[in-house]
Design an enzyme around this catalytic site. Sequence first.
Site, PDB file in Angstrom:
ATOM      1  N   SER A   1       0.832  -1.205   0.000  1.00 43.66           N
ATOM      2  CA  SER A   1       0.000   0.000   0.000  1.00 43.66           C
ATOM      3  C   SER A   1       0.864   1.250   0.000  1.00 43.66           C
ATOM      4  O   SER A   1       1.979   1.258   0.538  1.00 43.66           O
ATOM      5  CB  SER A   1      -0.885  -0.001   1.255  1.00 43.66           C
TER       6      SER A   1
ATOM      7  N   LYS B   1       2.034  -3.185   6.596  1.00 43.06           N
ATOM      8  CA  LYS B   1       2.350  -3.370   5.180  1.00 43.06           C
ATOM      9  C   LYS B   1       3.851  -3.233   4.929  1.00 43.06           C
ATOM     10  O   LYS B   1       4.436  -3.991   4.141  1.00 43.06           O
ATOM     11  CB  LYS B   1       1.564  -2.377   4.325  1.00 43.06           C
TER      12      LYS B   1
ATOM     13  N   TYR C   1      -1.782   0.127  10.275  1.00 45.28           N
ATOM     14  CA  TYR C   1      -2.013  -0.517   8.982  1.00 45.28           C
ATOM     15  C   TYR C   1      -0.792  -0.347   8.083  1.00 45.28           C
ATOM     16  O   TYR C   1      -0.258  -1.313   7.532  1.00 45.28           O
ATOM     17  CB  TYR C   1      -3.254   0.067   8.303  1.00 45.28           C
TER      18      TYR C   1
END
Length: 327
Positions: free
Chosen positions: A117, A145, A141
Amino acid sequence: MTWLITGGAGYIGAHVAQAMTGAGERVVVLDDISTGVAERLGADVPLVRGSAADRGLLDRVLAEHGVTGVVHLAAKKQVGESVEQPLLYYRENVGGLTVLLEAVAAAGVQHFVFSSSAAVYGVPDVEHITERTPCAPINPYGETKLAGEWLVRATGRAHGISTACLRYFNVAGASEPRLSDTGVFNVVPMFFDRLTRGEAPRIFGDDYPTPDGTCVRDYIHVTDLAEAHLAVAQGLSAQEAGQDLTVNVGRGEGVSVRELAVMVGEVTGRSVEPVVGPRRPGDAARAVASVERMTRELGWTARLGVRDMVESAWAGWCLSHPQAAAR
């Protein structure tokens, strides 16, 4: 080649499965259907229901289907939720990936494509974000990643696996209505949801240092994103074992949130002046990809524009929300 797509019944995963099978690749999907929809998959795509963190299941699937490559999309992906539940995100996104890579290495799988991402970059103050832009994620998050990328590359080096990490920017649209995004977490469906309920679209902050004061983002059609996965998978297949590739996947063009709201109004026939709320913590003024590496390395560029994204997303929204089409 036979490719295992984890999370392949999800919004993005089903598009990847469609692109790969359409190109003649053999595909098997592993999905726990917690957010995926089995009906998104074609009748010719085997679906195994279960977790990508279940080592016993992984060993059986990899062996029974003769899997030679993996496209890993299964993950938790909501930024706000990750702030509230960081342990869940690290367990699912990093712990689960560890189990999967252990199974991949044990089975001798030679190719691994990781869904990463643009969240790994955080909020860089640059005109275009390149793959060399320093990574400084600002939420759990994005951290998971980035940690996932490290883990994928290290495993590839240690076990001679060719790997690729795809850093997505903002995804929207649908190749056909039945494959549309059913969640209300991204900006386009959020606009649709408010319009369907007779409310004005909401913009978070209009005092950024951008031409119209709202955040500028790089949007990519999910069909283009799926074709990018196909290009990367086929590129890995043609390389010697142990190669690594990290690429941005976007259009390389910025669109402001206000411009997007205007386009949504035009497509839906409901041009409503957005309401402006306070900024959200951590939102960058501008986040636009440099896509030169993807073009140079694989000859791939996005084909579809923002209007294509909005029109196709609206068709899918109306299919799942008949009241929206009736207004």
